[in-house]
Design a protein around this motif. Structure first.
Motif, PDB file in Angstrom:
ATOM      1  N   PRO A 176      36.586  36.523  30.317  1.00 30.28           N
ATOM      2  CA  PRO A 176      37.608  35.467  30.230  1.00 30.28           C
ATOM      3  C   PRO A 176      38.815  35.857  29.377  1.00 30.28           C
ATOM      4  CG  PRO A 176      35.446  34.699  29.432  1.00 30.28           C
ATOM      5  CD  PRO A 176      35.248  36.075  29.984  1.00 30.28           C
ATOM      6  N   GLU A 177      38.587  36.695  28.356  1.00 31.17           N
ATOM      7  CA  GLU A 177      39.732  37.070  27.500  1.00 31.17           C
ATOM      8  C   GLU A 177      40.697  38.031  28.199  1.00 31.17           C
ATOM      9  OE1 GLU A 177      36.249  39.763  26.203  1.00 31.17           O
ATOM     10  OE2 GLU A 177      36.550  37.707  26.939  1.00 31.17           O
ATOM     11  N   HIS A 178      40.322  38.520  29.388  1.00 34.00           N
ATOM     12  CA  HIS A 178      41.229  39.379  30.169  1.00 34.00           C
ATOM     13  C   HIS A 178      41.936  38.597  31.284  1.00 34.00           C
ATOM     14  CE1 HIS A 178      38.466  43.046  29.133  1.00 34.00           C
ATOM     15  NE2 HIS A 178      39.136  42.595  28.086  1.00 34.00           N
ATOM     16  N   VAL A 179      41.609  37.316  31.426  1.00 36.11           N
ATOM     17  CA  VAL A 179      42.186  36.513  32.511  1.00 36.11           C
ATOM     18  C   VAL A 179      43.354  35.694  31.980  1.00 36.11           C
ATOM     19  CG1 VAL A 179      41.752  34.651  34.174  1.00 36.11           C
ATOM     20  CG2 VAL A 179      39.998  36.392  33.755  1.00 36.11           C
ATOM     21  N   HIS A 200      42.510  29.429  42.151  1.00 34.87           N
ATOM     22  CA  HIS A 200      42.746  30.496  43.118  1.00 34.87           C
ATOM     23  C   HIS A 200      41.444  31.155  43.562  1.00 34.87           C
ATOM     24  CE1 HIS A 200      47.143  31.703  43.745  1.00 34.87           C
ATOM     25  NE2 HIS A 200      47.130  30.452  43.355  1.00 34.87           N
ATOM     26  N   GLY A 201      40.410  30.344  43.733  1.00 37.04           N
ATOM     27  CA  GLY A 201      39.149  30.891  44.230  1.00 37.04           C
ATOM     28  C   GLY A 201      38.507  31.799  43.196  1.00 37.04           C
ATOM     29  N   GLN A 202      37.277  32.121  43.412  1.00 33.86           N
ATOM     30  CA  GLN A 202      36.572  33.000  42.481  1.00 33.86           C
ATOM     31  C   GLN A 202      36.585  34.424  42.996  1.00 33.86           C
ATOM     32  OE1 GLN A 202      35.593  32.739  39.300  1.00 33.86           O
ATOM     33  NE2 GLN A 202      36.734  30.849  39.635  1.00 33.86           N
ATOM     34  N   GLY A 203      37.273  35.282  42.290  1.00 30.22           N
ATOM     35  CA  GLY A 203      37.218  36.702  42.614  1.00 30.22           C
ATOM     36  C   GLY A 203      36.076  37.320  41.836  1.00 30.22           C
ATOM     37  N   PRO A 204      36.067  38.646  41.732  1.00 32.16           N
ATOM     38  CA  PRO A 204      35.048  39.333  40.938  1.00 32.16           C
ATOM     39  C   PRO A 204      35.084  38.876  39.477  1.00 32.16           C
ATOM     40  CG  PRO A 204      36.327  40.892  42.244  1.00 32.16           C
ATOM     41  CD  PRO A 204      37.020  39.572  42.357  1.00 32.16           C
ATOM     42  N   GLN A 205      33.961  39.016  38.801  1.00 31.04           N
ATOM     43  CA  GLN A 205      33.854  38.596  37.399  1.00 31.04           C
ATOM     44  C   GLN A 205      34.750  39.443  36.500  1.00 31.04           C
ATOM     45  OE1 GLN A 205      31.970  36.102  35.496  1.00 31.04           O
ATOM     46  NE2 GLN A 205      32.402  35.331  37.556  1.00 31.04           N
ATOM     47  N   ILE A 226      49.639  44.355  33.323  1.00 29.14           N
ATOM     48  CA  ILE A 226      49.478  42.957  33.729  1.00 29.14           C
ATOM     49  C   ILE A 226      49.750  42.860  35.228  1.00 29.14           C
ATOM     50  CG2 ILE A 226      50.328  40.585  33.457  1.00 29.14           C
ATOM     51  CD1 ILE A 226      51.109  42.997  30.678  1.00 29.14           C
ATOM     52  N   GLY A 227      48.803  42.299  35.979  1.00 32.53           N
ATOM     53  CA  GLY A 227      48.992  42.160  37.427  1.00 32.53           C
ATOM     54  C   GLY A 227      48.061  41.116  38.003  1.00 32.53           C
ATOM     55  N   ASP A 228      48.232  40.835  39.300  1.00 33.46           N
ATOM     56  CA  ASP A 228      47.464  39.758  39.933  1.00 33.46           C
ATOM     57  C   ASP A 228      46.372  40.272  40.860  1.00 33.46           C
ATOM     58  OD1 ASP A 228      48.684  39.142  43.123  1.00 33.46           O
ATOM     59  OD2 ASP A 228      49.584  40.647  41.813  1.00 33.46           O
ATOM     60  N   ASP A 229      46.281  41.593  41.052  1.00 29.92           N
ATOM     61  CA  ASP A 229      45.322  42.137  42.011  1.00 29.92           C
ATOM     62  C   ASP A 229      44.159  42.783  41.252  1.00 29.92           C
ATOM     63  OD1 ASP A 229      44.164  44.380  43.790  1.00 29.92           O
ATOM     64  OD2 ASP A 229      45.427  43.267  45.208  1.00 29.92           O
ATOM     65  N   TYR A 230      42.957  42.319  41.515  1.00 34.68           N
ATOM     66  CA  TYR A 230      41.790  42.798  40.772  1.00 34.68           C
ATOM     67  C   TYR A 230      41.630  44.311  40.906  1.00 34.68           C
ATOM     68  CZ  TYR A 230      36.935  43.771  39.584  1.00 34.68           C
ATOM     69  OH  TYR A 230      35.803  44.328  39.047  1.00 34.68           O
TER      70      TYR A 230
END
Length: 238
Positions: A222-225, A214-219, A188-192
């Protein structure tokens, strides 16, 4: 599908703990206590530049290049103040040592919403838990001071591992420490790139903490976000 997880590994900065105020403000406040007046914004900009340059020149706190992480950080702090116009070297040395110590303490760090409850619940559910963080050796102290250390069987920093995320070898060490195969573990972390993608490349599951707005990062599916840490339980308790 049921995730048969045994081990959860956690990033720390901006996942479980965050700085209470921007670096420029903390540094400027400490400078004022030493009778030096420096603009927080200027210091913040200088710090970002210096930290970036130091990280490129001496990756992972100078591991393998003869630097200690303490020396690495003292250099970053002093250089940040020099760039902001401070010329008093004796004051710089005192400031750097004080700030290096201060960032171990809980008055510079706060928990993210849901952190304590989520960690407690994960332990109650019987998951083995560890930390995998691109951090220096102060992390044990920081976690203890912030009352989080007891949740984890191990704390693996990039300094101790000799490798920094996204290098898969730090995750391999974590799996050994946690006694799990990659498919039995989730990070679990916050950096793509360093957390989400790197853990998946190592064969693990992973979840990306991405607060709403928090802006749109890479796709990411949704179940992993995770919009908040509290969302984790619904993802792993299935």
């Amino acid at each position: 599908a049921m995730l048969r997880l045994r081990l959860l590994t956690w990033d720390v900065k901006d996942t479980l703990l965050r700085l209470r105020q921007p670096v420029g403000q903390s540094y400027a406040a400490e400078a004022r206590a030493h009778g030096l007046h420096v603009q927080p914004e200027a210091l913040g900009r200088a710090f970002r530049d210096v930290y970036g340059a130091q990280s490129r020149r001496f990756p992972n706190y100078g591991h393998g290049q003869g630097l200690s992480s303490r020396q690495w950080w003292l250099d970053v702090v002093k250089q940040s103040f020099r760039l902001s116009g401070v010329r008093d070297e004796a004051a710089l040395t005192k400031l750097a040592e004080k700030l290096y110590r201060d960032y171990c303490s809980s008055h510079n760090w706060e928990m993210l919403p849901g952190a304590a409850e989520t960690l407690s619940r994960c332990r109650q559910l019987g998951f083995r838990m560890g930390v995998v963080s691109n951090f220096d050796s102060r992390l044990e102290d920081i976690l203890s001071q912030c009352s989080l250390r007891h949740h984890f069987e191990f704390v693996l920093t990039s300094e101790a591992a000799g490798f920094a995320k996204p290098d898969g070898r730090i995750f391999e060490q974590a799996l050994r420490l946690g006694g799990a195969r990659p498919e039995q573990a989730a990070h679990i972390g916050d950096d793509y790139r360093r957390d989400y993608r790197a853990a998946r490349a190592a064969g693990m599951h992973s979840f990306l903490l991405r607060p709403a707005g928090h802006g749109q990062g890479p796709q990411v599916p949704p179940e992993h976000v995770l919009p908040t840490l509290s969302h984790l339980l619904a993802r792993i308790e299935k």
